[in-house]
Design a protein around this motif. Structure first.
Motif, PDB file in Angstrom:
ATOM      1  N   LYS A   1      18.253  27.349  39.404  1.00 43.61           N
ATOM      2  CA  LYS A   1      16.875  27.297  38.876  1.00 43.61           C
ATOM      3  C   LYS A   1      16.139  26.045  39.359  1.00 43.61           C
ATOM      4  N   GLY A   2      16.796  25.273  40.215  1.00 42.14           N
ATOM      5  CA  GLY A   2      16.145  24.079  40.767  1.00 42.14           C
ATOM      6  C   GLY A   2      16.380  22.830  39.942  1.00 42.14           C
ATOM      7  N   GLU A   3      17.205  22.936  38.882  1.00 39.12           N
ATOM      8  CA  GLU A   3      17.467  21.758  38.047  1.00 39.12           C
ATOM      9  C   GLU A   3      18.552  20.883  38.686  1.00 39.12           C
ATOM     10  N   GLN A   4      18.467  19.570  38.468  1.00 42.42           N
ATOM     11  CA  GLN A   4      19.520  18.647  38.900  1.00 42.42           C
ATOM     12  C   GLN A   4      20.664  18.766  37.896  1.00 42.42           C
ATOM     13  N   THR A   5      21.890  18.774  38.350  1.00 45.56           N
ATOM     14  CA  THR A   5      22.998  18.835  37.390  1.00 45.56           C
ATOM     15  C   THR A   5      23.808  17.539  37.433  1.00 45.56           C
ATOM     16  N   SER A   6      24.548  17.327  36.360  1.00 42.17           N
ATOM     17  CA  SER A   6      25.410  16.151  36.279  1.00 42.17           C
ATOM     18  C   SER A   6      26.854  16.639  36.222  1.00 42.17           C
ATOM     19  N   THR A   7      27.241  17.380  37.254  1.00 43.11           N
ATOM     20  CA  THR A   7      28.599  17.933  37.351  1.00 43.11           C
ATOM     21  C   THR A   7      29.509  16.854  37.931  1.00 43.11           C
ATOM     22  N   ASN A   8      30.677  16.732  37.377  1.00 37.85           N
ATOM     23  CA  ASN A   8      31.584  15.648  37.776  1.00 37.85           C
ATOM     24  C   ASN A   8      32.370  16.017  39.050  1.00 37.85           C
ATOM     25  N   PRO A   9      32.163  15.299  40.148  1.00 34.77           N
ATOM     26  CA  PRO A   9      32.865  15.630  41.395  1.00 34.77           C
ATOM     27  C   PRO A   9      34.200  14.910  41.565  1.00 34.77           C
ATOM     28  N   MET A  10      34.628  14.112  40.558  1.00 36.89           N
ATOM     29  CA  MET A  10      35.808  13.246  40.729  1.00 36.89           C
ATOM     30  C   MET A  10      37.051  14.000  41.218  1.00 36.89           C
ATOM     31  N   ALA A  11      37.400  15.087  40.529  1.00 39.60           N
ATOM     32  CA  ALA A  11      38.652  15.781  40.879  1.00 39.60           C
ATOM     33  C   ALA A  11      38.569  16.363  42.293  1.00 39.60           C
ATOM     34  N   THR A  12      37.376  16.799  42.688  1.00 41.44           N
ATOM     35  CA  THR A  12      37.224  17.350  44.042  1.00 41.44           C
ATOM     36  C   THR A  12      37.282  16.228  45.087  1.00 41.44           C
ATOM     37  N   ILE A  13      36.693  15.082  44.780  1.00 39.92           N
ATOM     38  CA  ILE A  13      36.800  13.934  45.709  1.00 39.92           C
ATOM     39  C   ILE A  13      38.267  13.534  45.874  1.00 39.92           C
ATOM     40  N   PHE A  14      39.006  13.501  44.752  1.00 37.75           N
ATOM     41  CA  PHE A  14      40.420  13.102  44.814  1.00 37.75           C
ATOM     42  C   PHE A  14      41.270  14.150  45.553  1.00 37.75           C
ATOM     43  N   ALA A  15      40.820  15.391  45.570  1.00 36.01           N
ATOM     44  CA  ALA A  15      41.506  16.401  46.388  1.00 36.01           C
ATOM     45  C   ALA A  15      41.353  16.004  47.865  1.00 36.01           C
ATOM     46  N   TRP A  16      40.133  15.622  48.251  1.00 40.83           N
ATOM     47  CA  TRP A  16      39.892  15.187  49.636  1.00 40.83           C
ATOM     48  C   TRP A  16      40.667  13.906  49.959  1.00 40.83           C
ATOM     49  N   SER A  17      40.607  12.921  49.069  1.00 42.87           N
ATOM     50  CA  SER A  17      41.287  11.654  49.380  1.00 42.87           C
ATOM     51  C   SER A  17      42.798  11.883  49.452  1.00 42.87           C
ATOM     52  N   GLY A  18      43.310  12.713  48.563  1.00 36.93           N
ATOM     53  CA  GLY A  18      44.746  13.005  48.569  1.00 36.93           C
ATOM     54  C   GLY A  18      45.164  13.672  49.869  1.00 36.93           C
ATOM     55  N   ALA A  19      44.361  14.649  50.312  1.00 39.45           N
ATOM     56  CA  ALA A  19      44.688  15.383  51.537  1.00 39.45           C
ATOM     57  C   ALA A  19      44.589  14.465  52.755  1.00 39.45           C
ATOM     58  N   LEU A  20      43.562  13.612  52.799  1.00 40.03           N
ATOM     59  CA  LEU A  20      43.405  12.711  53.950  1.00 40.03           C
ATOM     60  C   LEU A  20      44.548  11.686  54.000  1.00 40.03           C
ATOM     61  N   LYS A  21      44.934  11.181  52.817  1.00 38.02           N
ATOM     62  CA  LYS A  21      46.046  10.215  52.772  1.00 38.02           C
ATOM     63  C   LYS A  21      47.335  10.869  53.270  1.00 38.02           C
ATOM     64  N   LYS A  22      47.576  12.082  52.795  1.00 37.65           N
ATOM     65  CA  LYS A  22      48.806  12.798  53.185  1.00 37.65           C
ATOM     66  C   LYS A  22      48.811  13.071  54.690  1.00 37.65           C
ATOM     67  N   ARG A  23      47.658  13.515  55.213  1.00 38.21           N
ATOM     68  CA  ARG A  23      47.544  13.759  56.656  1.00 38.21           C
ATOM     69  C   ARG A  23      47.821  12.467  57.424  1.00 38.21           C
ATOM     70  N   GLY A  24      47.248  11.380  56.937  1.00 42.65           N
ATOM     71  CA  GLY A  24      47.445  10.073  57.570  1.00 42.65           C
ATOM     72  C   GLY A  24      48.910   9.661  57.567  1.00 42.65           C
ATOM     73  N   GLN A  25      49.601   9.896  56.433  1.00 41.69           N
ATOM     74  CA  GLN A  25      51.028   9.543  56.341  1.00 41.69           C
ATOM     75  C   GLN A  25      51.844  10.369  57.334  1.00 41.69           C
ATOM     76  N   LEU A  26      51.566  11.674  57.393  1.00 42.61           N
ATOM     77  CA  LEU A  26      52.352  12.550  58.276  1.00 42.61           C
ATOM     78  C   LEU A  26      52.115  12.217  59.744  1.00 42.61           C
ATOM     79  N   ASP A  27      50.875  11.820  60.074  1.00 43.14           N
ATOM     80  CA  ASP A  27      50.531  11.587  61.479  1.00 43.14           C
ATOM     81  C   ASP A  27      50.631  10.117  61.869  1.00 43.14           C
ATOM     82  N   GLY A  28      51.055   9.268  60.915  1.00 46.63           N
ATOM     83  CA  GLY A  28      51.162   7.842  61.210  1.00 46.63           C
ATOM     84  C   GLY A  28      49.807   7.185  61.480  1.00 46.63           C
TER      85      GLY A  28
END
Ligand code: NAP
Ligand code: MG
Length: 404
Positions: free
Chosen positions: A318-345
């Motif tokens: 409807k065009g409204e701004q929302t205050s949805t919490n992105p924390m868990a989704t950000i931590f999914a990205w950070s977790g995946a990037l860290k794991k990729r980094g560990q596996l690939d050195g």
């Protein structure tokens, strides 16, 4: 600033509704400006699953097996109401998470993201408690029936070889209810391996609980298989200074409440169903709960534990701004990037994931948060509710400073 390099792509699974909107914003504001992002992209949005007859979910799971690390956005699991909402659906497609879990044969680990300003209901919990729930069998794949007259029930197994084993369940003198449950040795073993693997990956103690004093054969098998699998991990546990601890479920419940947290609690299917709701509620908010699927071979998929936040999506439309919490989704990205980094050195990629998480904590500690969290902070802590976009901008600013 030069962007951080990746070598192997992440499997990226896009999703639905408000979390799909957040997904794009997280990438735009927090990842792409800093990382030369390599992903294999799979669109698990409901309509694309429908167009591909859900093949895209299977492809994404197989890509995860091949590449080892995935990050997933929340997705709609269609039900009757969704079939009306999306008339183009040709089938009530199964839960993508269920499909991915069965292809990877993995276990789900749920961990709360904790901040000082929000105290768990259980005062002595200082560190997160991760729950690992076995996701096959027991009461969830049981058959049950009702009978109305006196009689005897038996339990019979007929082997493919023709060998028959029979037990008397009970002789009853009136109406009764019955249930036949099972589990598979292979599934229990995979569960055990995933748990030991994740304990090693996250350097945390592993607790496991059953009721083997009562279900001597059934729960006794769980206890035995965990012990057998632990034999392969014992040296690694000793090297890391972590422990494997087995106890009865009722003793475990009491110890969990008295503990400081900071360990993984492996639970049988029903115990995990019940205890994960208790633990996540006591820690505060579903929006702060991460979820990691770990396969016995170490393949890992990261996501948020919450759903697609439908109510917020309709406000957004409807065009409204929302205050949805992105924390868990950000931590999914950070977790995946860290794991990729560990596996690939790639230590720069690991450091980036860590700094991204630090930037999130700094933002929250500065009192900038989404609406859902403002209501949960301790009295005296000054917090302002901002939109998802403003929250992500505040994290991006702190991240930029950390990386400069
Ligand atoms: P939900 O999306 O988790 O949201 C339920 C409520 O919890 C929201 O309306 C909101 O409360 C609050 N909430 C959840 N996450 C939040 C966040 N990040 N920020 C702020 N508030 C948040 O659950 P649902 O409404 O039951 O399910 C919606 C869809 O998600 C369903 O189609 C379901 O199939 C799907 N789902 C997917 C997954 C997955 O992919 N892993 C998991 C669960 C559900 P208020 O409305 O009070 O603000
Ligand atoms: Mg439940």
């Amino acid at each position: 600033m030069e962007k951080i390099k990746m070598t192997t792509p992440l499997v990226e699974m896009d999703g639905d509704e408000m979390t799909r909107i957040l997904w794009a914003m997280i990438k735009e504001k927090l990842i792409l400006p800093f990382v030369d992002l390599k992903t294999e992209y799979y669109d698990l949005g409901l309509l694309h699953r429908n167009e591909t007859k859900d093949q895209v979910t299977v492809d994404a799971a197989n890509a995860t097996k091949r590449l080892g690390v995935a990050v997933k956005c929340a997705t709609i699991t269609p039900n009757k109401q969704r079939m009306e909402e999306y008339p183009e659906l040709t089938e009530m497609w199964k839960s993508p998470n269920g499909t991915i879990r069965s292809i990877l044969d993995g276990t789900v680990f749920r961990t709360p993201i904790c901040i000082d300003a929000i105290k768990p209901v259980v005062k002595n919990w200082k560190k997160p408690i991760t729950i690992a729930r076995h996701a096959y069998g027991d009461v969830y794949k049981a058959v049950d029936m009702e009978t109305t007259e006196p009689g005897t029930a038996t339990l019979t197994f007929t082997g493919d070889s023709g060998e028959v084993k029979t037990l008397t369940v009970q002789k009853v003198d009136g109406p009764a209810v019955w249930q036949g449950a099972h589990n598979k040795e292979s599934s229990i073993r995979s569960f055990a391996r995933s748990c030991f693997q994740y304990a090693v990956d996250t350097r945390q103690d592993l607790w496991f609980s059953t009721k083997d004093t009562i279900a001597k054969v059934y729960d006794g098998a769980f206890k035995r298989i965990f012990e057998e699998e632990f034999a392969h991990y014992k040296a690694k546990f000793e090297e890391l200074g972590i422990t494997y601890f087995y106890t009865l479920i009722d003793d475990a419940v009491a110890r969990v409440i008295r503990s400081e947290g900071g360990y993984i609690w492996a639970c049988k299917n029903y115990d995990g169903d019940v205890m994960s709701d208790m633990v996540s509620t006591a820690f505060g908010s579903l929006a702060m709960m991460t979820s990691v699927l770990v396969a016995p071979d170490g393949t890992t998929e990261y996501e948020a534990a919450h759903g697609t936040v439908t109510r917020h999506y309709y406000k957004y439309l409807k065009g409204e701004q929302t205050s949805t919490n992105p924390m868990a989704t950000i931590f999914a990205w950070s977790g995946a990037l860290k794991k990729r980094g560990q596996l690939d050195g790639l230590s720069d990629l690991v450091t980036f994931g860590e700094k991204l998480e630090e930037a999130c904590f700094d933002t929250l500690n500065d009192g900038i948060m989404t609406k859902d969290l403002v209501g949960l902070v301790e009295p005296g802590f000054l917090a302002t509710a901002v939109t998802s976009e403003a929250f992500l901008d505040a994290i991006a600013e702190r991240l930029r400073n950390k990386l400069a």
